[in-house]
Design an enzyme around this catalytic site. Structure first.
Site, PDB file in Angstrom:
ATOM      1  N   CYS A 106       0.863  -0.872   0.265  1.00 22.50           N
ATOM      2  CA  CYS A 106       0.165  -0.104  -0.207  1.00 22.50           C
ATOM      3  C   CYS A 106       0.542   1.190   0.232  1.00 22.50           C
ATOM      4  O   CYS A 106       0.294   2.051   0.040  1.00 22.50           O
ATOM      5  CB  CYS A 106      -1.108   0.168   1.239  1.00 22.50           C
ATOM      6  SG  CYS A 106      -1.978  -1.785   1.337  1.00 22.50           S
ATOM      7  N   HIS A 249      -3.318   7.417   1.771  1.00 20.71           N
ATOM      8  CA  HIS A 249      -3.594   6.001   1.550  1.00 20.71           C
ATOM      9  C   HIS A 249      -4.616   5.593   2.062  1.00 20.71           C
ATOM     10  O   HIS A 249      -5.352   5.953   3.364  1.00 20.71           O
ATOM     11  CB  HIS A 249      -2.667   4.979   1.781  1.00 20.71           C
ATOM     12  CG  HIS A 249      -3.318   3.553   1.889  1.00 20.71           C
ATOM     13  ND1 HIS A 249      -3.441   3.263   0.867  1.00 20.71           N
ATOM     14  CD2 HIS A 249      -3.277   1.929   2.896  1.00 20.71           C
ATOM     15  CE1 HIS A 249      -4.465   1.567   1.132  1.00 20.71           C
ATOM     16  NE2 HIS A 249      -4.089   1.650   2.155  1.00 20.71           N
ATOM     17  N   ASN A 279     -10.129  -0.170  -0.583  1.00 19.61           N
ATOM     18  CA  ASN A 279      -8.682  -0.191  -0.169  1.00 19.61           C
ATOM     19  C   ASN A 279      -8.095  -1.135  -1.303  1.00 19.61           C
ATOM     20  O   ASN A 279      -8.431  -1.721  -2.155  1.00 19.61           O
ATOM     21  CB  ASN A 279      -8.075  -0.635   0.802  1.00 19.61           C
ATOM     22  CG  ASN A 279      -6.677  -0.699   1.183  1.00 19.61           C
ATOM     23  OD1 ASN A 279      -6.041  -0.431  -0.115  1.00 19.61           O
ATOM     24  ND2 ASN A 279      -6.266  -1.422   2.537  1.00 19.61           N
TER      25      ASN A 279
HETATM   26  O1  UT7 Z   1      -3.151  -0.995   4.410  1.00 19.63           O
HETATM   27  C1  UT7 Z   1      -3.924  -1.108   5.088  1.00 19.63           C
HETATM   28  C2  UT7 Z   1      -4.270  -2.579   5.129  1.00 19.63           C
HETATM   29  N1  UT7 Z   1      -5.260  -2.864   6.276  1.00 19.63           N
HETATM   30  C3  UT7 Z   1      -6.076  -1.533   7.018  1.00 19.63           C
HETATM   31  O2  UT7 Z   1      -6.226  -0.757   7.004  1.00 19.63           O
HETATM   32  C4  UT7 Z   1      -6.479  -2.190   8.346  1.00 19.63           C
HETATM   33  C5  UT7 Z   1      -6.673  -1.646  10.095  1.00 19.63           C
HETATM   34  N2  UT7 Z   1      -7.797  -2.648  10.788  1.00 19.63           N
HETATM   35  C6  UT7 Z   1      -8.649  -2.334  10.265  1.00 19.63           C
HETATM   36  O3  UT7 Z   1      -9.516  -1.359   9.892  1.00 19.63           O
HETATM   37  C7  UT7 Z   1      -9.847  -2.632  11.227  1.00 19.63           C
HETATM   38  O4  UT7 Z   1      -8.807  -3.158  12.752  1.00 19.63           O
HETATM   39  C8  UT7 Z   1     -10.927  -3.629  11.027  1.00 19.63           C
HETATM   40  C9  UT7 Z   1     -11.506  -2.361  10.112  1.00 19.63           C
HETATM   41  C10 UT7 Z   1      -9.902  -4.768   9.939  1.00 19.63           C
HETATM   42  C11 UT7 Z   1     -12.186  -3.795  11.468  1.00 19.63           C
HETATM   43  O5  UT7 Z   1     -12.276  -2.543  12.949  1.00 19.63           O
HETATM   44  P1  UT7 Z   1     -12.474  -3.498  14.259  1.00 19.63           P
HETATM   45  O6  UT7 Z   1     -13.133  -1.994  15.157  1.00 19.63           O
HETATM   46  O7  UT7 Z   1     -10.726  -3.515  14.659  1.00 19.63           O
HETATM   47  O8  UT7 Z   1     -12.756  -4.488  14.614  1.00 19.63           O
HETATM   48  P2  UT7 Z   1     -12.401  -6.033  15.365  1.00 19.63           P
HETATM   49  O9  UT7 Z   1     -11.624  -6.600  14.681  1.00 19.63           O
HETATM   50  O10 UT7 Z   1     -12.202  -5.430  16.849  1.00 19.63           O
HETATM   51  O11 UT7 Z   1     -13.989  -6.271  15.636  1.00 19.63           O
HETATM   52  C12 UT7 Z   1     -14.518  -6.767  16.462  1.00 19.63           C
HETATM   53  C13 UT7 Z   1     -15.386  -7.844  15.765  1.00 19.63           C
HETATM   54  C14 UT7 Z   1     -15.111  -8.775  16.509  1.00 19.63           C
HETATM   55  O12 UT7 Z   1     -16.378  -9.580  17.454  1.00 19.63           O
HETATM   56  P3  UT7 Z   1     -15.880 -10.084  18.927  1.00 19.63           P
HETATM   57  O13 UT7 Z   1     -14.767 -10.741  18.641  1.00 19.63           O
HETATM   58  O14 UT7 Z   1     -16.433  -8.575  19.433  1.00 19.63           O
HETATM   59  O15 UT7 Z   1     -17.128 -10.357  19.276  1.00 19.63           O
HETATM   60  C15 UT7 Z   1     -14.803  -9.357  14.951  1.00 19.63           C
HETATM   61  O16 UT7 Z   1     -15.400 -10.299  14.915  1.00 19.63           O
HETATM   62  O17 UT7 Z   1     -16.685  -7.545  14.989  1.00 19.63           O
HETATM   63  C16 UT7 Z   1     -16.552  -8.672  14.326  1.00 19.63           C
HETATM   64  N3  UT7 Z   1     -16.058  -8.569  12.963  1.00 19.63           N
HETATM   65  C17 UT7 Z   1     -17.436  -8.371  12.278  1.00 19.63           C
HETATM   66  N4  UT7 Z   1     -18.832  -8.667  12.169  1.00 19.63           N
HETATM   67  C18 UT7 Z   1     -18.924  -7.999  10.932  1.00 19.63           C
HETATM   68  C19 UT7 Z   1     -15.403  -8.051  12.604  1.00 19.63           C
HETATM   69  N5  UT7 Z   1     -15.323  -8.403  10.949  1.00 19.63           N
HETATM   70  C20 UT7 Z   1     -16.423  -7.939  10.832  1.00 19.63           C
HETATM   71  C21 UT7 Z   1     -17.372  -8.111   9.681  1.00 19.63           C
HETATM   72  N6  UT7 Z   1     -18.219  -7.980   9.710  1.00 19.63           N
HETATM   73  N7  UT7 Z   1     -16.924  -7.592   8.379  1.00 19.63           N
END
Ligand code: UT7
Length: 326
Positions: A106, A249, A279
């Site tokens: 990225c 980005h 992204n």
């Molecule tokens: O170019 C760089 C590429 N990568 C990035 O930019 C990633 C950077 N990170 C992020 O953008 C965020 O960490 C994410 C968007 C990927 C995730 O957001 P978050 O607020 O960190 O969520 P999390 O991983 O803490 O998950 C919270 C909850 C979890 O459930 P529990 O364990 O709290 O019950 C996940 O299982 O959300 C759940 N979850 C979803 N629910 C519905 C994870 N993905 C999804 C989904 N839909 N797609």
């Protein structure tokens, strides 16, 4: 001198993704700012998207393809592991140009922009096309809801021309890497060894889908991006309020907002189109720049601070003025 972009025709909305994995529009939109993404169809390979974006940049710049010295393609998803840039060079008819790929995920576009600038500043080249393009839809695990909602396909390009020192639009830059944290985001070679001959094994070619620790990447971005931008602005005696645009980005709207808030930059000055494309890896920065140039938001002379970040881990920032065609 010019910009261009290209995206595939097929769109997938958040609600449609909910038909494949357990997710919904409300979760994706509130956590990322993404509403839909593009996924390449059969004829929309990486070289084709890159060519379309580059061709538009050349047209805006008003260049003869024969006058181009360099075609630099930032991508982590080439059609051919030996490189896709020569294919783009051939399609453009840029017969005099040397063409090669550069891989920095990225951060790729920003790394390529700075690389090309060194050739121009060194005096060995006069005109360079820098393309950022990725087709991550090939490598996303479409059954992993933690990552598949984030990514999409797209390409953008800029046309750069050498100039005298005082008119140089690239005011400053900083680039960084930290391989110790590389495990947070990977697109690994598969580890499969097959017997070849007489007890000798060989590794089969192929890659596993993207693996990502989203929370670690998020923490990395909200810590390192403000840090590198602060270093860049200080080194160039530039105050955040003098920026016309922040061009980051496009990974997550929450990351964009956090960086802007850190510098008290109003959100209207933060360029964002990730709602439409998600992204697109190396594609995000030039895709966004081209959109804002073509709709008149970014004007000649505008001062832009840009930062890319991602796998490697790698990150970088550049401070530049948009020039536009003569
Ligand atoms: O170019 C760089 C590429 N990568 C990035 O930019 C990633 C950077 N990170 C992020 O953008 C965020 O960490 C994410 C968007 C990927 C995730 O957001 P978050 O607020 O960190 O969520 P999390 O991983 O803490 O998950 C919270 C909850 C979890 O459930 P529990 O364990 O709290 O019950 C996940 O299982 O959300 C759940 N979850 C979803 N629910 C519905 C994870 N993905 C999804 C989904 N839909 N797609």
């Amino acid at each position: 001198m010019g910009s261009g972009s290209a995206t595939p025709l097929q769109r997938i909305t958040n609600d449609q993704l909910g038909l494949r994995v357990e997710t919904n529009d409300s979760w994706i939109h509130s956590r990322t700012g993404i509403s839909e993404r593009r996924v390449s169809g059969p004829k929309e390979n990486l070289a084709e998207l890159s060519y379309q974006a580059a061709d538009l940049a050349i047209q805006m710049a008003g260049w003869d393809p024969n006058s181009i010295d360099l075609v630099l393609l930032a991508t982590s998803t080439p059609d051919d592991l030996f490189g896709s840039a020569p294919k783009v060079q051939a399609k453009l008819g840029a017969k005099e140009a040397v063409a090669f790929d550069l891989t920095a995920a990225c951060s790729g576009f920003l790394f390529a922009l700075i690389t090309a600038a060194q050739f121009l500043r060194g005096g060995s080249m006069r005109r360079a096309l820098v393309i950022g393009a990725d087709q991550l839809s090939r490598w996303v695990d479409w059954d992993d809801r933690r990552s598949c909602v984030l990514f999409g396909d797209g390409a953008g390009a800029v046309a750069l021309e050498a100039t005298t020192g005082e008119n140089d639009g690239l005011i400053g830059f900083k680039l960084k890497s930290d391989g110790d944290r590389g495990h947070c985001l990977n697109l690994h070679q598969i580890e499969e060894f097959n017997p070849l001959i007489d007890g000798v094994n060989h590794q089969r070619g192929g890659f596993s889908p993207i693996q990502m620790n989203g929370q670690e990447v998020y923490k990395f971005a909200v810590r390192e991006v403000p840090g590198i931008l602060q270093e860049l602005l200080s080194a160039n005696d530039t105050l955040p309020e003098s920026l016309d645009w922040l061009l980051l980005h496009q990974a997550n709207k929450r990351i964009l907002d956090a960086v802007a808030d850190r510098f008290a930059i109003p959100h209207e000055k933060v360029l964002s189109n990730l709602a439409k494309y998600g992204n697109t890896s190396a594609g995000t920065i030039p895709l966004m720049l081209d959109e804002a140039v073509r709709d008149g938001r970014v004007k000649p002379g505008d001062l832009i601070a840009s930062s890319g970040f991602g796998a490697g881990l790698s990150w970088g920032a550049a401070l530049f003025r948009w020039h536009g065609p003569l």
